[in-house]
Structures are given as structure tokens and as C-alpha cells.
Scaffold this active site. Sequence first.
Site, short mmCIF file in Angstrom:
data_model
loop_
_atom_site.label_atom_id
_atom_site.label_comp_id
_atom_site.label_asym_id
_atom_site.label_seq_id
_atom_site.Cartn_x
_atom_site.Cartn_y
_atom_site.Cartn_z
N CYS A 103 0.86 -1.18 0.00
CA CYS A 103 0.00 0.00 0.00
C CYS A 103 0.90 1.23 0.00
O CYS A 103 1.86 1.28 0.78
CB CYS A 103 -0.89 -0.01 1.24
SG CYS A 103 -2.02 1.39 1.33
N HIS A 145 -9.17 -3.74 -2.20
CA HIS A 145 -8.20 -2.96 -1.42
C HIS A 145 -8.55 -1.47 -1.48
O HIS A 145 -8.55 -0.77 -0.45
CB HIS A 145 -6.80 -3.24 -1.96
CG HIS A 145 -5.69 -2.46 -1.31
ND1 HIS A 145 -4.67 -3.05 -0.61
CD2 HIS A 145 -5.42 -1.11 -1.29
CE1 HIS A 145 -3.85 -2.11 -0.15
NE2 HIS A 145 -4.27 -0.93 -0.57
N GLU A 146 -8.85 -0.98 -2.70
CA GLU A 146 -9.12 0.46 -2.85
C GLU A 146 -10.45 0.84 -2.21
O GLU A 146 -10.56 1.90 -1.59
CB GLU A 146 -9.07 0.87 -4.32
CG GLU A 146 -7.73 0.65 -5.01
CD GLU A 146 -6.53 1.12 -4.23
OE1 GLU A 146 -6.62 2.11 -3.49
OE2 GLU A 146 -5.47 0.46 -4.33
N HIS A 149 -10.20 1.44 1.40
CA HIS A 149 -9.68 2.76 1.79
C HIS A 149 -10.82 3.77 1.98
O HIS A 149 -10.69 4.72 2.75
CB HIS A 149 -8.72 3.31 0.72
CG HIS A 149 -7.31 2.81 0.84
ND1 HIS A 149 -6.54 3.04 1.96
CD2 HIS A 149 -6.52 2.13 -0.03
CE1 HIS A 149 -5.32 2.50 1.77
NE2 HIS A 149 -5.30 1.94 0.58
NI NI Z 1 -3.61 1.06 -0.26
#
Ligand code: NI
Length: 191
Positions: A103, A145-146, A149
Site C-alpha cells: 500500500c 483494497h481500494e 480505503h
Molecule cells: Ni492502499
Amino acid sequence: MTLLKIARMGQPVLLKSAAVIADPTSKQVEELLDDMVETMEDAVGVGLAAPQVYEGKRAIIFKSPRERGGEDGADTDFSPLTALINPEFEPVTDELTLGWEGCLSIPGITGAVPRYSHIVYRGYLPNGQAVEREATNFHARVVQHEIDHLDGVLFPMRMTDLSLLSFNEELKAFMDYATVHVAGSSVDKEG
Ligand code: NI
């Protein structure tokens, strides 16, 4: 376009839920996404979410290039560089796969994270067009993953075995241990 500062783990913006974008076609959103692309490419990542550049808005960019997935992958394994506004996903099956993630907000660290291996995701392109796509394997991983966030979740918070976390400098030695635990994976850069 402007290179943006990337928030690193510890910055509160990374732990907050991001706001829905009312108008995906606004000039502000277009400029933010353009700057995010420049910032991600400069940092050699494959994904970036707006909170990582201190903007608490539901916007992400990502790619899953063919050159990193081999030639025999399914079309759903890959994606060109895509900007998505107000993205959402749902799993197609319950199957989880352990795979390596990094990341840009946690530089120098790699960990093995369980993710759904097959998802459908939806969102809006910067021109306002609604999209729905199927994604598998690394493509599914980077999208999950995004989107995490946008909900204040960093990849270590998804890990189920914290022994599978390493400094990148130690990866060579670490892989001798870790490949026993994580099937057939090489390490990828991420966002
Ligand atoms: Ni990330």
C-alpha cells in the site's frame, strides 16, 4: 496536473469513512482523479484512493495490467487504468484467496491478505456513465483494497495471520517461509 502528498498510516484521514460524491462529472472530481493518476504513476503503484491524498471522497483509481498476470489469465483478471466514483462491490462466491498486497500509505511493507477471488463491482466513470464489471484474482483484489480505503480500512486490518507481514527488504528470506503458506504468489506493488 499536480503530484499530491500521500497520507501514510497513522494519518486519521485513512481511518475515516469517505463521503459519497454528489456529482461524479464535476470539474473538481476530474481534477482530483487526474492528479491521483499522476501521483500513483509517480509512486509506481497500481491503485490509489482519494483518502490517501487527504481527500475524504469516494473515488478510486486502479489497474490490473496483463504484464503482471501472465498470458493465460481470464479477461476478468485484468483491467486498464480505471477511475471509479462511488464504487461498490459484492462477492460472486464466498471463496477467499490469500495474496500479497502492499500500500502506498504503508511504504516498504508487504503482507498476505485474504480477499474474495471473484466479485462484481459498480460505480461511475468521470463522464457520469454507470459501469458494472466482473473481476477475478488480482483485479478483484485491487478493487477490494481500494474500496476498503473509502471505509477507513488498511490491508493489515484484513490480515488473519500477522506472521505473513514483512519489510520489503526482507522479502527474499521471507518468501522461503511464506510461500509455504501463500499458494503460488509473487509479490505485487499496490496502492
Ligand atoms: Ni492502499
